[in-house]
Design an enzyme around this catalytic site. Structure first.
Site, mmCIF file in Angstrom:
data_model
loop_
_atom_site.group_PDB
_atom_site.id
_atom_site.type_symbol
_atom_site.label_atom_id
_atom_site.label_comp_id
_atom_site.label_asym_id
_atom_site.label_seq_id
_atom_site.Cartn_x
_atom_site.Cartn_y
_atom_site.Cartn_z
ATOM 1 N N SER A 120 15.840 -28.432 -30.677
ATOM 2 C CA SER A 120 17.068 -29.242 -30.517
ATOM 3 C C SER A 120 16.872 -30.668 -30.719
ATOM 4 C CB SER A 120 17.441 -28.811 -29.167
ATOM 5 O OG SER A 120 18.855 -29.399 -29.270
ATOM 6 N N ASP A 260 23.713 -19.840 -32.300
ATOM 7 C CA ASP A 260 23.123 -20.959 -31.871
ATOM 8 C C ASP A 260 24.274 -22.182 -32.095
ATOM 9 O OD1 ASP A 260 21.344 -23.241 -31.388
ATOM 10 O OD2 ASP A 260 19.647 -22.087 -32.535
ATOM 11 N N HIS A 287 20.800 -20.698 -28.663
ATOM 12 C CA HIS A 287 20.282 -21.996 -28.763
ATOM 13 C C HIS A 287 18.634 -21.950 -28.269
ATOM 14 C CE1 HIS A 287 20.071 -26.033 -29.879
ATOM 15 N NE2 HIS A 287 19.780 -26.438 -28.692
#
Length: 308
Positions: A120, A260, A287
């Protein structure tokens, strides 16, 4: 799984603008001294989260003898906190965290040969570091990570429109009123997270721990990101690496989940620009596929990290 050594400690990190001594907390899983496999450094997301929710990635240490370094970035978790810097966009910069990463690599004396995984925001950080073409970076993993925050927001808004109308209305109402700490807003946010952050219920302990630390001190998250994953008001709101992504010259693995937050559109610029790139999508994940499809994730990761 075989038993592997685990070491925890702190690294001095000199940041003159901080106005006080700073330390980076770390955890090493595996034996860095053996050098039988190239070490993997893991960069957590947020910005403002902690290593706890990506700790499963250290499975590769016990499964495949790949030593893993996890750490809490400055301002987060067990590292030095600077709540007095809340809102200070001149202090909380991408370069600050690149400097912290360089300091960590030097501390462990692995700056000439290492692999890097960013998840991320950690992927944004890793990509920003990789375009500088550090000589010791041999393999790069960009997991669930956007190439552009404007793209991220565009995709997040599409996903948001798929939520039940009452959830959308609650989010909008509190964002407009500035009441994002209201329980109704938080509950509505969790509906989004249950679809696109982590599909496991109840939420895994690692994620809960990271959220706990962020709630306790949201300085970094609020300053750089904003109140939620889809309401970006912080200093990263215009961040993009699309124009520089071609400068990433090391073999790179892209990862995302079918559900995601980091939908295909936000990874596609990486795929188009990076010369040596592979992309793996996890069909049952959102995610955090390292948690949602843990076993397959480790297999994919080890296969990519195999020494040249």
């Amino acid at each position: 799984m075989s038993t592997v050594p685990i070491t925890e400690g702190e690294i001095d990190f000199v940041v003159p603008a901080a106005g006080k001594p700073c330390k980076t907390w770390y955890k090493v899983v595996g034996d860095l001294k053996s050098r039988s496999r190239r070490p993997l450094v893991v960069l957590h997301g947020g910005p403002g989260s902690t290593h706890d929710y990506v700790a499963e990635i250290a499975d590769v240490a016990s499964l495949y003898s790949i030593p893993v370094i996890l750490y809490d970035q400055l301002g987060n978790g067990r590292s030095t906190h600077l709540p007095e810097k809340n809102g200070d966009v001149e202090f909380w910069t991408v370069q600050l965290f690149i400097d912290e990463l360089k300091n960590l690599l030097s501390f462990f004396e692995i700056q000439d040969d290492f692999a890097l995984l960013g998840q991320s925001w950690g992927g944004m950080l890793a990509a920003s570091f990789a375009v500088q073409q550090p000589k010791g970076l041999k393999k790069l993993v960009l997991a669930d990570s956007p190439s552009s925050m404007p793209l991220w927001v565009e995709v997040a808004n599409k996903l948001r429109k798929e939520l039940p109308q009452e959830i959308q209305d609650a989010l909008t109402k509190h964002e407009e009123a500035g009441t994002i700490h209201d329980k109704e807003y938080i509950d509505a946010t969790l509906v989004f997270y249950s679809r696109h952050l982590c599909r496991i219920s109840p939420m895994p302990q690692g994620l809960l721990t990271s959220f706990h630390y962020m709630d306790k001190d949201p300085t970094v998250y609020y300053t750089m990101n904003g109140p939620t994953e889809f309401h970006i008001t912080g200093s990263l709101k215009n961040w993009s690496i699309i124009e520089d992504a071609h400068k990433i010259v090391v073999p790179t693995l892209l990862i995302n989940g079918r559900y995601d937050e980091a939908q295909d559109e936000v990874l596609l610029p990486y795929f188009r620009a990076i010369p040596k790139v592979k992309w793996v999508q996890f069909a049952e994940s959102s995610h955090v596929p390292h948690t949602e499809e843990r076993e397959r994730y480790m297999q994919v990761l080890e296969s990519f990290l195999q020494d040249d």
